[in-house]
Structures are given as structure tokens and as C-alpha cells.
Design a protein around this motif. Sequence first.
Motif, short mmCIF file in Angstrom:
data_model
loop_
_atom_site.label_atom_id
_atom_site.label_comp_id
_atom_site.label_asym_id
_atom_site.label_seq_id
_atom_site.Cartn_x
_atom_site.Cartn_y
_atom_site.Cartn_z
N LEU A 1 6.51 1.86 4.79
CA LEU A 1 6.00 3.14 5.01
C LEU A 1 5.10 3.04 6.28
N VAL A 2 4.13 2.26 6.35
CA VAL A 2 3.14 2.08 7.39
C VAL A 2 3.79 1.75 8.69
N VAL A 3 4.84 0.80 8.62
CA VAL A 3 5.59 0.34 9.93
C VAL A 3 6.43 1.73 10.20
N PHE B 1 -3.98 -3.52 10.87
CA PHE B 1 -5.01 -2.78 9.89
C PHE B 1 -4.40 -2.06 8.73
N ASN B 2 -3.56 -1.17 9.23
CA ASN B 2 -3.08 -0.31 8.14
C ASN B 2 -2.03 -0.95 7.07
N THR B 3 -1.22 -1.92 7.80
CA THR B 3 -0.20 -2.56 7.02
C THR B 3 -1.32 -3.31 6.02
N MET C 1 9.18 15.30 -4.83
CA MET C 1 8.60 16.07 -3.97
C MET C 1 7.14 15.25 -3.77
N THR C 2 6.53 14.38 -4.87
CA THR C 2 5.42 13.76 -4.63
C THR C 2 5.62 12.71 -3.23
N LEU C 3 6.69 12.00 -3.35
CA LEU C 3 7.15 10.86 -2.38
C LEU C 3 7.09 11.72 -0.90
N ILE C 4 7.58 12.97 -0.82
CA ILE C 4 7.49 13.47 0.60
C ILE C 4 6.31 13.64 0.89
N LEU C 5 5.28 14.04 -0.04
CA LEU C 5 4.06 14.52 0.38
C LEU C 5 3.18 13.29 0.60
N ILE C 6 3.47 12.22 0.17
CA ILE C 6 2.75 10.97 0.42
C ILE C 6 3.53 10.41 1.85
N ALA C 7 4.36 10.60 2.01
CA ALA C 7 4.92 10.43 3.57
C ALA C 7 4.46 10.92 4.53
N LEU C 8 4.43 12.39 4.41
CA LEU C 8 3.58 13.26 5.31
C LEU C 8 2.31 12.89 5.46
N LEU C 9 1.48 12.69 4.52
CA LEU C 9 0.17 12.21 4.33
C LEU C 9 -0.11 11.00 5.23
N ALA C 10 0.76 9.96 4.93
CA ALA C 10 0.67 8.91 6.05
C ALA C 10 1.15 9.06 7.23
N SER D 1 0.58 11.69 9.08
CA SER D 1 -0.42 12.34 9.68
C SER D 1 -1.66 11.62 9.92
N TRP D 2 -1.90 10.78 8.94
CA TRP D 2 -3.20 9.89 8.83
C TRP D 2 -2.85 8.68 10.15
N THR D 3 -1.75 8.34 10.35
CA THR D 3 -1.31 7.26 11.10
C THR D 3 -1.58 7.99 12.50
N GLY D 4 -1.06 9.33 12.62
CA GLY D 4 -1.11 10.08 13.96
C GLY D 4 -2.75 10.22 14.48
N LEU D 5 -3.46 10.55 13.31
CA LEU D 5 -4.70 11.00 13.69
C LEU D 5 -5.38 9.57 13.98
#
Length: 88
Positions: free
Chosen positions: A64-66, A45-47, A1-10, A12-16
Amino acid sequence: MTLILIALLALSWTGLSLAVLAMAFKRIGPPRQAAWRAWGISLVFNTISGWYAAPGEPLPTALLVVACHALLLPPLLLAARREEQRGS
């Protein structure tokens, strides 16, 4: 569950960050060029920052960033094309 939340956060941050950068670059060039510039700068820069943020596992962080950037590139280019069509 934590991995899914980290991926969703990444994702959303990338989209923003892509949206903010593309809006900033739109002032100095056409929307499609602004989208590509924002995508490239954000990817680099994010990578790099993800690589250094996770010293134990830099490769999964960079992947994950890519992956987030690859998922958001088509909507970003679609929005740029709509903006160009609206401006014409």
C-alpha cells in the motif's frame, strides 16, 4: 468500505509528507532533485514504519505504501518541473 478509507488516508498522508519534504529539500537543491530526495526518503521510512506497524500483515502494508508513492511520483515531478520553469 473501511479498506477504501484506509487507502485514501494512506494516499493523503503520503501526499502531505511528500509535499513537506520536497519543500524542505528545495532549500538545499533544485526542485527536481528535492522531489526525488523527498520521494526516496519518504518511501524508505514509510515502508519500514508500515512494515513494523502491521506485524500480522506486513506485506500488504508495504505494498500500500509503495502504491501510494508510485501514484504520487508523477504529480510531484510535474510540480517540480513547473517550479523550475517558473524560476527561470
